[in-house]
Design a protein around this motif. Structure first.
Motif, PDB file in Angstrom:
ATOM      1  N   SER A  90      10.120   7.222  12.429  1.00  0.00           N
ATOM      2  CA  SER A  90      10.248   6.002  13.170  1.00  0.00           C
ATOM      3  C   SER A  90      10.131   4.876  12.027  1.00  0.00           C
ATOM      4  CB  SER A  90       8.965   5.905  14.026  1.00  0.00           C
ATOM      5  OG  SER A  90       7.984   6.470  13.526  1.00  0.00           O
TER       6      SER A  90
ATOM      7  N   VAL B 133      -6.765   8.292  10.969  1.00  0.00           N
ATOM      8  CA  VAL B 133      -6.211   7.346  11.501  1.00  0.00           C
ATOM      9  C   VAL B 133      -6.239   7.136  13.299  1.00  0.00           C
ATOM     10  CG1 VAL B 133      -3.818   6.268  11.944  1.00  0.00           C
ATOM     11  CG2 VAL B 133      -4.532   6.595   9.889  1.00  0.00           C
TER      12      VAL B 133
ATOM     13  N   TYR C 173       0.936  -1.111   0.313  1.00  0.00           N
ATOM     14  CA  TYR C 173      -0.070   0.002  -0.014  1.00  0.00           C
ATOM     15  C   TYR C 173       1.001   1.174   0.005  1.00  0.00           C
ATOM     16  CZ  TYR C 173      -2.760   4.047   1.736  1.00  0.00           C
ATOM     17  OH  TYR C 173      -3.338   5.125   1.567  1.00  0.00           O
ATOM     18  N   SER C 174       0.481   2.335  -0.573  1.00  0.00           N
ATOM     19  CA  SER C 174       1.253   3.619  -0.672  1.00  0.00           C
ATOM     20  C   SER C 174       0.153   4.630  -0.752  1.00  0.00           C
ATOM     21  CB  SER C 174       2.298   3.511  -1.804  1.00  0.00           C
ATOM     22  OG  SER C 174       2.953   4.837  -1.745  1.00  0.00           O
TER      23      SER C 174
ATOM     24  N   THR D 235       8.299   2.358   4.289  1.00  0.00           N
ATOM     25  CA  THR D 235       8.926   3.909   4.390  1.00  0.00           C
ATOM     26  C   THR D 235       8.072   4.777   5.459  1.00  0.00           C
ATOM     27  OG1 THR D 235       7.162   4.738   2.984  1.00  0.00           O
ATOM     28  CG2 THR D 235       9.073   3.928   1.791  1.00  0.00           C
TER      29      THR D 235
ATOM     30  N   TRP E  24       2.540   4.201   9.954  1.00  0.00           N
ATOM     31  CA  TRP E  24       1.410   5.170  10.282  1.00  0.00           C
ATOM     32  C   TRP E  24       1.303   4.964  11.705  1.00  0.00           C
ATOM     33  CZ3 TRP E  24      -3.388   4.867   6.631  1.00  0.00           C
ATOM     34  CH2 TRP E  24      -3.040   5.660   5.294  1.00  0.00           C
ATOM     35  N   ALA E  25       1.448   5.993  12.526  1.00  0.00           N
ATOM     36  CA  ALA E  25       1.364   6.135  13.928  1.00  0.00           C
ATOM     37  C   ALA E  25       2.047   4.888  14.520  1.00  0.00           C
ATOM     38  CB  ALA E  25      -0.304   6.091  14.427  1.00  0.00           C
TER      39      ALA E  25
HETATM   40  C1  LIG Z   1      -1.268   8.910   8.794  1.00  0.00           C
HETATM   41  C2  LIG Z   1      -0.186   9.111   8.472  1.00  0.00           C
HETATM   42  C3  LIG Z   1       0.577   8.572   9.820  1.00  0.00           C
HETATM   43  C4  LIG Z   1       2.217   8.755   9.711  1.00  0.00           C
HETATM   44  N1  LIG Z   1       2.666   8.196  10.869  1.00  0.00           N
HETATM   45  C5  LIG Z   1       4.173   8.161  10.771  1.00  0.00           C
HETATM   46  C6  LIG Z   1       4.743   7.584  12.133  1.00  0.00           C
HETATM   47  O1  LIG Z   1       4.472   7.213  13.203  1.00  0.00           O
HETATM   48  N2  LIG Z   1       6.024   7.606  11.989  1.00  0.00           N
HETATM   49  C7  LIG Z   1       6.838   8.073  10.950  1.00  0.00           C
HETATM   50  O2  LIG Z   1       8.147   8.030  10.887  1.00  0.00           O
HETATM   51  N3  LIG Z   1       5.983   8.446   9.751  1.00  0.00           N
HETATM   52  C8  LIG Z   1       4.784   8.504   9.672  1.00  0.00           C
HETATM   53  N4  LIG Z   1       4.079   8.829   8.732  1.00  0.00           N
HETATM   54  C9  LIG Z   1       5.023   9.245   7.270  1.00  0.00           C
HETATM   55  C10 LIG Z   1       4.770   8.101   6.544  1.00  0.00           C
HETATM   56  O3  LIG Z   1       5.169   7.089   6.981  1.00  0.00           O
HETATM   57  C11 LIG Z   1       5.971   8.521   5.118  1.00  0.00           C
HETATM   58  O4  LIG Z   1       5.699   9.871   4.654  1.00  0.00           O
HETATM   59  C12 LIG Z   1       6.019   7.533   4.161  1.00  0.00           C
HETATM   60  O5  LIG Z   1       6.905   7.398   3.277  1.00  0.00           O
HETATM   61  C13 LIG Z   1       4.542   7.642   3.305  1.00  0.00           C
HETATM   62  O6  LIG Z   1       4.643   6.407   2.370  1.00  0.00           O
HETATM   63  P1  LIG Z   1       3.842   6.432   1.079  1.00  0.00           P
HETATM   64  O7  LIG Z   1       4.232   7.634   0.348  1.00  0.00           O
HETATM   65  O8  LIG Z   1       3.909   5.299   0.504  1.00  0.00           O
HETATM   66  O9  LIG Z   1       2.190   6.789   1.466  1.00  0.00           O
HETATM   67  C14 LIG Z   1       2.854   8.943   8.615  1.00  0.00           C
HETATM   68  C15 LIG Z   1       1.916   9.553   7.617  1.00  0.00           C
HETATM   69  C16 LIG Z   1       0.580   9.423   7.547  1.00  0.00           C
HETATM   70  C17 LIG Z   1      -0.200  10.006   6.291  1.00  0.00           C
END
Ligand SMILES: Cc1cc2nc3c(=O)[nH]c(=O)nc-3n(C[C@H](O)[C@H](O)[C@H](O)COP(=O)(O)O)c2cc1C
Length: 169
Positions: A111, A48, A8-9, A107, A80-81
């Motif tokens: 964290s 979330v 998922y992304s 990614t 996520w979280a």
């Molecule tokens: C709802 C939400 C919660 C997130 N929580 C975290 C988190 O707890 N720790 C972290 O390092 N990044 C967190 N992120 C950042 C994403 O993990 C990061 O931007 C990731 O690369 C997004 O991947 P994607 O482009 O494939 O969706 C969060 C992003 C979103 C939208």
């Protein structure tokens, strides 16, 4: 050994890795789509938080794949979280992963994937989790090293050693 990528992304970071891995491993890739899109960063964070509080497992629209002929599942998600996205966890819990090797990749912002591995282990009942890989906004993971490991597992490839012949110019 046969592999499949499930991922998922929301904003494309995890998808970049998933699609590169698909190219490098020449295997099928399946994107998990939530029943209702999460929208932008703010709406995603708000939703979330609500879902976590309510302890609801959000629904997904992607059918559960038949993994019968598959030995290795590469599983990609954004952190996520400090966990896997809830609907990704719900999706995985419905896949039959018993006896398979699961290679997680994630990614993140700050964290890394380690925050998610305990939960992932509970979800992947009977599977062996190997070679977790992550890449952060500020700390990029070494994709080439990781995909090399995965290729060796899948194809039993030997490490390409650069041999030097002593005395040669
Ligand atoms: C709802 C939400 C919660 C997130 N929580 C975290 C988190 O707890 N720790 C972290 O390092 N990044 C967190 N992120 C950042 C994403 O993990 C990061 O931007 C990731 O690369 C997004 O991947 P994607 O482009 O494939 O969706 C969060 C992003 C979103 C939208």
């Amino acid at each position: 050994m046969k592999a499949m990528i499930i991922y998922y992304s929301r904003s494309g970071n995890t998808e970049k890795i998933a699609l590169q891995a698909q190219k490098d491993l020449q295997c099928e890739a399946l994107k998990i789509i939530p029943e209702k899109a999460y929208g932008n960063y703010i709406t995603s964070c708000l939703r979330v938080t609500k879902e976590r509080k309510a302890r609801v497992a959000p629904a997904f629209q992607t059918p559960i794949p038949n993994l019968q002929n598959c030995d290795v599942v590469l599983l990609g998600y954004p952190v996520w979280a400090q966990d896997l996205p809830g609907f990704v966890a719900a999706f995985i819990s419905q896949c039959n992963l018993e006896g398979k090797t699961v290679i997680p990749f994630a990614t993140y912002g700050m964290s890394g994937i380690n925050w998610t591995l305990k939960h992932l282990t509970q979800l992947c009942f009977g599977a062996e989790i190997k070679y977790p890989f992550d890449s952060g906004t500020f700390k990029k993971g070494n994709y080439q090293t990781w995909i090399g490991q995965v290729r060796r597992l899948l194809y039993n490839e030997q490490e390409t050693a650069v041999s030097s012949v002593s005395g040669a110019e």
